[in-house]
Design a protein around this motif. Structure first.
Motif, PDB file in Angstrom:
ATOM      1  N   LEU A  29       0.835  -1.202   0.000  1.00  0.00           N
ATOM      2  CA  LEU A  29       0.000   0.000   0.000  1.00  0.00           C
ATOM      3  C   LEU A  29       0.869   1.251   0.000  1.00  0.00           C
ATOM      4  CD1 LEU A  29      -2.693   1.455   0.206  1.00  0.00           C
ATOM      5  CD2 LEU A  29      -2.663   1.069   2.691  1.00  0.00           C
ATOM      6  N   VAL A  30       1.929   1.234   0.792  1.00  0.00           N
ATOM      7  CA  VAL A  30       2.833   2.382   0.854  1.00  0.00           C
ATOM      8  C   VAL A  30       3.530   2.594  -0.491  1.00  0.00           C
ATOM      9  CG1 VAL A  30       4.983   3.204   1.881  1.00  0.00           C
ATOM     10  CG2 VAL A  30       3.180   2.280   3.335  1.00  0.00           C
ATOM     11  N   ILE A  31       3.884   1.526  -1.168  1.00  0.00           N
ATOM     12  CA  ILE A  31       4.516   1.646  -2.483  1.00  0.00           C
ATOM     13  C   ILE A  31       3.585   2.374  -3.455  1.00  0.00           C
ATOM     14  CG2 ILE A  31       5.244   0.336  -4.524  1.00  0.00           C
ATOM     15  CD1 ILE A  31       6.406  -1.755  -2.630  1.00  0.00           C
ATOM     16  N   ALA A  32       2.310   2.008  -3.421  1.00  0.00           N
ATOM     17  CA  ALA A  32       1.339   2.646  -4.317  1.00  0.00           C
ATOM     18  C   ALA A  32       1.217   4.142  -4.017  1.00  0.00           C
ATOM     19  CB  ALA A  32      -0.022   1.962  -4.184  1.00  0.00           C
ATOM     20  N   LEU A  33       1.132   4.493  -2.734  1.00  0.00           N
ATOM     21  CA  LEU A  33       1.029   5.903  -2.358  1.00  0.00           C
ATOM     22  C   LEU A  33       2.291   6.677  -2.727  1.00  0.00           C
ATOM     23  CD1 LEU A  33      -0.588   5.520   1.197  1.00  0.00           C
ATOM     24  CD2 LEU A  33      -1.697   6.405  -0.869  1.00  0.00           C
ATOM     25  N   THR A  34       3.435   6.060  -2.455  1.00  0.00           N
ATOM     26  CA  THR A  34       4.714   6.729  -2.721  1.00  0.00           C
ATOM     27  C   THR A  34       4.927   6.954  -4.214  1.00  0.00           C
ATOM     28  OG1 THR A  34       5.683   5.712  -0.746  1.00  0.00           O
ATOM     29  CG2 THR A  34       7.214   6.578  -2.387  1.00  0.00           C
ATOM     30  N   ALA A  35       4.635   5.940  -5.010  1.00  0.00           N
ATOM     31  CA  ALA A  35       4.828   6.059  -6.459  1.00  0.00           C
ATOM     32  C   ALA A  35       3.941   7.157  -7.043  1.00  0.00           C
ATOM     33  CB  ALA A  35       4.541   4.721  -7.136  1.00  0.00           C
ATOM     34  N   VAL A 137       1.555  18.536   0.382  1.00  0.00           N
ATOM     35  CA  VAL A 137       0.829  17.302   0.056  1.00  0.00           C
ATOM     36  C   VAL A 137       1.764  16.098   0.174  1.00  0.00           C
ATOM     37  CG1 VAL A 137      -0.389  16.052  -1.753  1.00  0.00           C
ATOM     38  CG2 VAL A 137      -0.795  18.504  -1.452  1.00  0.00           C
ATOM     39  N   GLY A 138       3.005  16.266  -0.307  1.00  0.00           N
ATOM     40  CA  GLY A 138       3.972  15.183  -0.195  1.00  0.00           C
ATOM     41  C   GLY A 138       4.241  14.799   1.244  1.00  0.00           C
ATOM     42  N   LEU A 139       4.342  15.792   2.119  1.00  0.00           N
ATOM     43  CA  LEU A 139       4.572  15.527   3.525  1.00  0.00           C
ATOM     44  C   LEU A 139       3.409  14.760   4.141  1.00  0.00           C
ATOM     45  CD1 LEU A 139       6.123  15.858   6.161  1.00  0.00           C
ATOM     46  CD2 LEU A 139       5.074  18.132   6.414  1.00  0.00           C
ATOM     47  N   LEU A 140       2.185  15.148   3.799  1.00  0.00           N
ATOM     48  CA  LEU A 140       1.013  14.446   4.328  1.00  0.00           C
ATOM     49  C   LEU A 140       1.015  12.979   3.912  1.00  0.00           C
ATOM     50  CD1 LEU A 140      -1.758  17.162   3.776  1.00  0.00           C
ATOM     51  CD2 LEU A 140      -0.640  16.522   5.934  1.00  0.00           C
ATOM     52  N   ILE A 141       1.360  12.719   2.645  1.00  0.00           N
ATOM     53  CA  ILE A 141       1.430  11.344   2.154  1.00  0.00           C
ATOM     54  C   ILE A 141       2.495  10.565   2.932  1.00  0.00           C
ATOM     55  CG2 ILE A 141       2.036   9.885   0.188  1.00  0.00           C
ATOM     56  CD1 ILE A 141      -0.688  11.138  -0.082  1.00  0.00           C
ATOM     57  N   ASN A 142       3.634  11.215   3.171  1.00  0.00           N
ATOM     58  CA  ASN A 142       4.707  10.553   3.902  1.00  0.00           C
ATOM     59  C   ASN A 142       4.295  10.223   5.331  1.00  0.00           C
ATOM     60  OD1 ASN A 142       6.576  10.647   1.780  1.00  0.00           O
ATOM     61  ND2 ASN A 142       7.202  12.723   2.300  1.00  0.00           N
ATOM     62  N   LEU A 143       3.567  11.132   5.967  1.00  0.00           N
ATOM     63  CA  LEU A 143       3.128  10.885   7.342  1.00  0.00           C
ATOM     64  C   LEU A 143       2.138   9.729   7.401  1.00  0.00           C
ATOM     65  CD1 LEU A 143       2.715  14.558   8.655  1.00  0.00           C
ATOM     66  CD2 LEU A 143       4.573  12.939   9.123  1.00  0.00           C
ATOM     67  N   VAL A 144       1.257   9.653   6.413  1.00  0.00           N
ATOM     68  CA  VAL A 144       0.315   8.523   6.346  1.00  0.00           C
ATOM     69  C   VAL A 144       1.084   7.212   6.183  1.00  0.00           C
ATOM     70  CG1 VAL A 144      -1.493   7.439   4.967  1.00  0.00           C
ATOM     71  CG2 VAL A 144      -1.610   9.890   5.464  1.00  0.00           C
ATOM     72  N   CYS A 145       2.082   7.209   5.290  1.00  0.00           N
ATOM     73  CA  CYS A 145       2.879   6.003   5.055  1.00  0.00           C
ATOM     74  C   CYS A 145       3.657   5.618   6.307  1.00  0.00           C
ATOM     75  CB  CYS A 145       3.844   6.229   3.894  1.00  0.00           C
ATOM     76  SG  CYS A 145       3.034   6.394   2.277  1.00  0.00           S
ATOM     77  N   ALA A 146       4.198   6.608   7.022  1.00  0.00           N
ATOM     78  CA  ALA A 146       4.939   6.324   8.255  1.00  0.00           C
ATOM     79  C   ALA A 146       4.023   5.703   9.299  1.00  0.00           C
ATOM     80  CB  ALA A 146       5.573   7.608   8.787  1.00  0.00           C
ATOM     81  N   TRP A 147       2.802   6.199   9.382  1.00  0.00           N
ATOM     82  CA  TRP A 147       1.827   5.636  10.322  1.00  0.00           C
ATOM     83  C   TRP A 147       1.501   4.194   9.970  1.00  0.00           C
ATOM     84  CZ3 TRP A 147      -3.368   4.151   9.428  1.00  0.00           C
ATOM     85  CH2 TRP A 147      -4.070   3.814  10.589  1.00  0.00           C
ATOM     86  N   LEU A 148       1.386   3.904   8.666  1.00  0.00           N
ATOM     87  CA  LEU A 148       1.075   2.547   8.221  1.00  0.00           C
ATOM     88  C   LEU A 148       2.205   1.575   8.557  1.00  0.00           C
ATOM     89  CD1 LEU A 148      -0.518   3.202   4.701  1.00  0.00           C
ATOM     90  CD2 LEU A 148      -1.682   2.288   6.716  1.00  0.00           C
ATOM     91  N   LEU A 149       3.441   2.052   8.448  1.00  0.00           N
ATOM     92  CA  LEU A 149       4.588   1.165   8.618  1.00  0.00           C
ATOM     93  C   LEU A 149       5.114   1.106  10.036  1.00  0.00           C
ATOM     94  CD1 LEU A 149       6.637   2.011   5.404  1.00  0.00           C
ATOM     95  CD2 LEU A 149       5.234  -0.004   5.846  1.00  0.00           C
ATOM     96  N   LYS A 150       4.554   1.923  10.939  1.00  0.00           N
ATOM     97  CA  LYS A 150       5.068   1.936  12.306  1.00  0.00           C
ATOM     98  C   LYS A 150       4.907   0.558  12.928  1.00  0.00           C
ATOM     99  CE  LYS A 150       4.962   4.664  16.552  1.00  0.00           C
ATOM    100  NZ  LYS A 150       5.171   3.501  17.428  1.00  0.00           N
ATOM    101  N   ASP A 151       6.012   0.026  13.429  1.00  0.00           N
ATOM    102  CA  ASP A 151       6.000  -1.313  14.026  1.00  0.00           C
ATOM    103  C   ASP A 151       5.459  -1.212  15.442  1.00  0.00           C
ATOM    104  OD1 ASP A 151       6.363  -3.878  14.742  1.00  0.00           O
ATOM    105  OD2 ASP A 151       8.549  -3.890  14.625  1.00  0.00           O
ATOM    106  N   ASP A 152       4.314  -1.881  15.654  1.00  0.00           N
ATOM    107  CA  ASP A 152       3.710  -1.819  16.990  1.00  0.00           C
ATOM    108  C   ASP A 152       4.226  -2.933  17.898  1.00  0.00           C
ATOM    109  OD1 ASP A 152       0.503  -3.196  15.844  1.00  0.00           O
ATOM    110  OD2 ASP A 152       2.516  -4.037  15.880  1.00  0.00           O
TER     111      ASP A 152
END
Length: 322
Positions: A29-35, A137-152
């Motif tokens: 999912l992060v790859i799709a958002l990042t690309a 906008v790029g920063l917002l996308i990055n923050l969403v991706c960071a939230w998705l990948l955060k290891d809990d």
């Protein structure tokens, strides 16, 4: 005298990390958002003349490629987890992918730094308002991706099976919930996203300074600062993943100490001990003991039962002759 034991039943070596498949889905999912965002930033940075924005866009493109390594490593490790060709399973494949991603990250930092130094000597005009909007906008996308990948660090239930090797050899292969040992594959993807977020923040700061004070040099200067920070993150990831690949993970030393503390007070002398990481939170150990009165394998297994990170244990016992 070293007594040998009969052959034990077959067992698997499934040493993947907790939430392996869930993490794989997150990375795709992060790859799709990042690309998607990468294309926007490259085009917008070129049109509006922002080196920091273009750098962020190309930075994101290489991160997307690096995260593809992460995703494919997850998939390969999952599909081949039971393949007998891999002596200790595919758990360390994530560390190999993390190491490769860290090298890519270092190259990204080098390229950004070089291009920015060139731009410092050859500044160009920037369309600040448009560039700032795209960077936000790029920063917002990055923050969403960071939230998705955060290891809990979520733990999962474990199941195991032991294999007795007569009276003096023992091999134990348990699926324990990971404790020590990070998932360097997921961490690599997370660091790539953090690097994206950093360059976005620095780009916004540089663009705001340029718009307010006319400091065109702030744009490439911020990119240089970002490159230095990214290089530092890359080095840390190279060290951690590389130590796992070379069986020198720091967490392994902690497990080694726990084994000695559990074994030696019982009157058994540890003559040889090898501990290495076979997957995120999974460690293997070969323990050689010398005892005047060797006990049943279950006795030595019980002494190590509290070390939940030990997923694969072989115990060899020799009778002391003196």
């Amino acid at each position: 005298m070293n007594l040998h034991a009969p052959t034990t039943p077959a067992h698997d070596h499934f040493f993947l990390g907790a939430n392996h498949q869930r993490n794989e889905s997150k990375v795709w999912l992060v790859i799709a958002l990042t690309a998607s965002m990468m294309l926007v930033e490259i085009v917008a940075g070129t049109v509006y003349g922002s080196m920091a924005l273009v750098a962020d866009g190309w930075h994101m493109s290489t991160h997307a490629g690096a995260m593809l390594i992460t995703a494919l490593a997850y998939r390969f490790a999952r599909r081949h987890a039971g393949n007998p060709r891999f002596t200790f399973g595919t758990g360390k494949l994530g560390d190999l992918a993390g190491f490769a991603s860290a090298v890519v990250l270092a190259l990204i930092a080098l390229l950004i730094g070089w291009e920015s130094l060139v731009r410092l000597t050859q500044p160009i005009q920037i369309d600040f308002n448009q560039a700032i909007a795209v960077a936000v906008v790029g920063l917002l996308i990055n923050l969403v991706c960071a939230w998705l990948l955060k290891d809990d660090h979520a733990h999962h239930a474990h199941h195991g099976h032991a294999h007795g090797h007569g009276h003096h050899h023992d091999h134990d292969d348990d699926h324990h919930a990971p404790g020590k040992g990070r998932d360097n594959n997921l961490r690599a993807a997370y660091v790539h996203v953090l690097a994206d977020a950093l360059t976005s923040i620095l780009a916004i700061v540089a663009l705001l300074l340029g718009r307010s004070y006319g400091w065109l040099w702030a744009d490439p200067l911020m990119a240089v600062i970002g490159a230095l920070v990214i290089a530092r993150w890359s080095w840390g990831l190279i060290q951690d993943s590389g130590s796992v690949l070379l069986d020198a993970a720091a967490e392994g030393q902690e497990v080694r100490q726990e084994i000695r503390e559990a074994m030696e007070p019982t009157g058994s002398h540890v003559t040889d001990l090898h501990v290495w990481q076979v997957g995120p939170g999974h460690f293997a150990a070969i323990v050689s003991l010398m005892a005047r009165e060797p006990k049943e394998p279950v006795h030595y297994k019980a002494l190590l039962a509290h070390i939940h990170e030990l997923s694969h244990v072989t115990v060899e016992v020799q009778r002391a002759t003196t």
